[in-house]
Design a protein around this motif. Structure first.
Motif, PDB file in Angstrom:
ATOM      1  N   SER A 102      20.547  87.696 186.517  1.00 31.01           N
ATOM      2  CA  SER A 102      19.041  88.009 186.216  1.00 31.01           C
ATOM      3  C   SER A 102      18.997  88.798 185.162  1.00 31.01           C
ATOM      4  O   SER A 102      18.280  88.736 184.167  1.00 31.01           O
ATOM      5  N   ALA A 103      19.653  90.210 185.316  1.00 35.93           N
ATOM      6  CA  ALA A 103      19.428  91.487 184.338  1.00 35.93           C
ATOM      7  C   ALA A 103      20.244  90.976 183.073  1.00 35.93           C
ATOM      8  O   ALA A 103      19.378  91.108 181.955  1.00 35.93           O
ATOM      9  N   GLY A 104      21.355  90.293 182.999  1.00 31.92           N
ATOM     10  CA  GLY A 104      22.091  89.865 181.888  1.00 31.92           C
ATOM     11  C   GLY A 104      21.149  88.976 180.807  1.00 31.92           C
ATOM     12  O   GLY A 104      21.090  89.006 179.664  1.00 31.92           O
ATOM     13  N   LEU A 105      20.738  87.950 181.731  1.00 41.12           N
ATOM     14  CA  LEU A 105      19.917  86.822 180.963  1.00 41.12           C
ATOM     15  C   LEU A 105      18.661  87.242 180.441  1.00 41.12           C
ATOM     16  O   LEU A 105      18.156  86.945 179.179  1.00 41.12           O
ATOM     17  N   SER A 106      17.970  88.187 181.108  1.00 39.72           N
ATOM     18  CA  SER A 106      16.772  88.627 180.743  1.00 39.72           C
ATOM     19  C   SER A 106      16.768  89.739 179.718  1.00 39.72           C
ATOM     20  O   SER A 106      15.831  89.809 178.891  1.00 39.72           O
ATOM     21  N   ALA A 107      17.689  90.508 179.635  1.00 36.81           N
ATOM     22  CA  ALA A 107      18.036  91.219 178.354  1.00 36.81           C
ATOM     23  C   ALA A 107      18.203  90.761 177.122  1.00 36.81           C
ATOM     24  O   ALA A 107      17.893  91.145 175.923  1.00 36.81           O
ATOM     25  N   LEU A 108      18.784  89.493 177.194  1.00 35.32           N
ATOM     26  CA  LEU A 108      18.795  88.663 175.875  1.00 35.32           C
ATOM     27  C   LEU A 108      18.255  87.695 175.578  1.00 35.32           C
ATOM     28  O   LEU A 108      17.927  87.147 174.517  1.00 35.32           O
ATOM     29  N   LEU A 109      17.481  87.175 176.568  1.00 36.03           N
ATOM     30  CA  LEU A 109      16.489  86.235 176.501  1.00 36.03           C
ATOM     31  C   LEU A 109      15.001  86.761 177.243  1.00 36.03           C
ATOM     32  O   LEU A 109      14.988  87.671 177.775  1.00 36.03           O
ATOM     33  N   THR A 110      14.001  85.927 176.823  1.00 34.94           N
ATOM     34  CA  THR A 110      12.724  86.243 177.510  1.00 34.94           C
ATOM     35  C   THR A 110      12.639  86.044 179.005  1.00 34.94           C
ATOM     36  O   THR A 110      13.014  85.003 179.352  1.00 34.94           O
ATOM     37  N   ASN A 111      12.482  87.406 179.508  1.00 36.86           N
ATOM     38  CA  ASN A 111      12.554  87.247 180.955  1.00 36.86           C
ATOM     39  C   ASN A 111      11.787  86.386 181.811  1.00 36.86           C
ATOM     40  O   ASN A 111      12.098  85.664 182.585  1.00 36.86           O
ATOM     41  N   ASP A 112      10.256  86.014 181.184  1.00 40.73           N
ATOM     42  CA  ASP A 112       9.573  85.188 181.879  1.00 40.73           C
ATOM     43  C   ASP A 112      10.149  83.733 182.049  1.00 40.73           C
ATOM     44  O   ASP A 112      10.124  82.933 182.890  1.00 40.73           O
ATOM     45  N   VAL A 113      10.661  83.334 180.827  1.00 40.51           N
ATOM     46  CA  VAL A 113      11.353  81.879 180.627  1.00 40.51           C
ATOM     47  C   VAL A 113      12.526  81.805 181.413  1.00 40.51           C
ATOM     48  O   VAL A 113      12.699  80.738 182.319  1.00 40.51           O
ATOM     49  N   VAL A 114      13.367  83.017 181.946  1.00 37.70           N
ATOM     50  CA  VAL A 114      14.475  83.074 182.473  1.00 37.70           C
ATOM     51  C   VAL A 114      14.101  82.681 184.050  1.00 37.70           C
ATOM     52  O   VAL A 114      14.407  81.884 184.981  1.00 37.70           O
TER      53      VAL A 114
END
Length: 408
Positions: A102-114
């Motif tokens: 969760s943290a890795g994807l949210s740091a590189l991509l918009t967290n709300d979309v993730v």
């Protein structure tokens, strides 16, 4: 001035509550109605209203939303969630994996979309494995907020602050990434403590998991290549961030295999409209001189919006009153000219990201997790969320405060 202030207060009441009391007018509707009333009543001229809209921040956000949406359309988010859920590990180890992903994807991509893309899948997987889904959904939400604080592209409020302060990608990351990384074990520790002995669901009934979304390897690789190119563009060039993000989005929209409407349909248009409305509402109030008087009062009692520690405290409080995006919108007009723009930007990101885990409505991620859980028969009430969220937020904010003191 009284009418302007009344509209302003009603709009931000809606931001905090989620809707205008006694009316079925949500946050986006309230911001839009407030802006339209201010223009229609002549309180702010149409030209001034248009000029108040920060198209750089909106363009950056829209471009990155499309890039993030490409991972959803290609099936990558579905694949990643199922891969995590299929890991043959115990609940505590699985919790750590959920937090890291969760943290890795949210740091590189918009967290709300993730969060929108992966929460329903995690719900189904936890139920299918007969695991208590609440700690895993909370971990996913908390890590998305904390992880997104690490980079200027992790969340909408980071992008707004970055465009206002003209921050560099690496300059921001150097100051925000370490406390965000250290905050992840805090999330794990709090949830392990609070949910010890409550990892499994009672009963033996099986829950059917929806068929997996096929992974389009070609489109996933394309999305990763574009994302990497965008980040390199942020780091290695002087091009405006907005133009780089929009260029990347344009490349992804032109495809022979994926309909552009699928990507555009995943863009959070409500959020963009809400921000446009808030830009106009805030500009109208700024013209009254009242915010300047408030800033003067804050300085008289020891709070300076250009001081990172003061900003950390202010953002932590205001985010849990009106939400993290509106909180940054309120502060944005007063950020220019800061002596330490990177440190100030990091304080904003850490303050909004870390504090937003305290209550459900502190972030859009919290609202999404609660609503998606409800649709899957999982109840995460205010008290349940706050029981783990408040200590997590307080501990992470203490880390952030120590880090900012160290920087100074």
């Amino acid at each position: 001035m009284d009418l302007t202030l009344t509209i302003f207060v009603l709009v931000y009441v809606a931001m905090g509550v989620g809707h205008l009391p006694f009316f079925r007018l949500d946050r986006t509707g309230a911001a839009l109605v407030g802006a339209m009333l201010l223009i229609a009543l002549g309180i702010i001229a149409p030209a001034a209203a248009w000029q108040s809209i920060d198209y750089n921040a909106l363009g950056l956000l829209a471009g990155l939303m499309i890039i993030s949406a490409a991972f959803s359309v290609s099936g990558f988010y579905d694949y990643a969630a199922r891969a995590v859920g299929a890991a043959k590990v115990g609940p505590q180890a699985l919790l750590a994996i959920v937090i890291a992903v969760s943290a890795g994807l949210s740091a590189l991509l918009t967290n709300d979309v993730v969060v929108v893309a992966m929460t329903p899948i995690f719900c189904q997987i936890c139920l299918a494995r007969r695991l208590n889904p609440v700690p895993f959904l909370l971990a996913f939400c908390f890590a998305a907020n904390v992880g997104s604080s690490a980079t200027l592209i992790g969340s909408p409020q980071n992008m707004i602050a970055a465009e206002t302060l003209h921050l560099s990608f690496l300059g921001f990351m150097k100051l925000a990434a370490l406390p965000s990384l250290v905050g992840l074990p805090v999330i794990w520790g709090v949830l392990v403590l609070f949910y010890r002995g409550r990892w499994e669901l009672a009963g033996t009934g099986a829950t059917r998991v929806a068929p997996p979304q096929p992974l389009d390897v070609g489109e996933t690789v394309k999305a990763f290549v574009v994302t990497a190119a965008v980040i390199v563009g942020f780091v290695a060039t002087d091009w405006p961030h907005m133009l780089i993000a929009l260029l990347g989005a344009s490349i992804l929209l032109v495809s022979r295999r994926v309909e552009s409407q699928k990507l555009i349909g995943l863009v959070d248009g409500d959020l963009l409209v809400m921000l446009i409305g808030l830009f106009i509402v805030n500009a109208a109030v700024a013209a009254t001189g009242l915010p300047q008087e408030l800033i003067g009062w804050l300085r008289s009692v020891g709070f300076n919006l250009h001081d990172p520690m003061s900003m950390l405290i202010i953002m932590s409080v205001v985010s849990n009153i009106v939400g993290n995006n509106p909180a940054v919108m309120l502060a944005a007009p007063f950020l220019t000219g800061a002596a330490q723009p990177e440190a100030l930007g990091a304080a904003i990101a850490l303050g909004t990201g870390f504090s937003s885990n305290a209550v459900i409505f502190g972030s859009l991620a919290g609202i999404i997790v609660a609503e998606q859980g409800k649709k899957n028969g999982i109840t995460i009430g205010f008290a349940e969320f706050a029981k783990a969220g408040v200590p997590t937020s307080l501990l992470c904010l203490l880390l952030a405060a120590g880090w900012i003191l160290y920087l100074q």
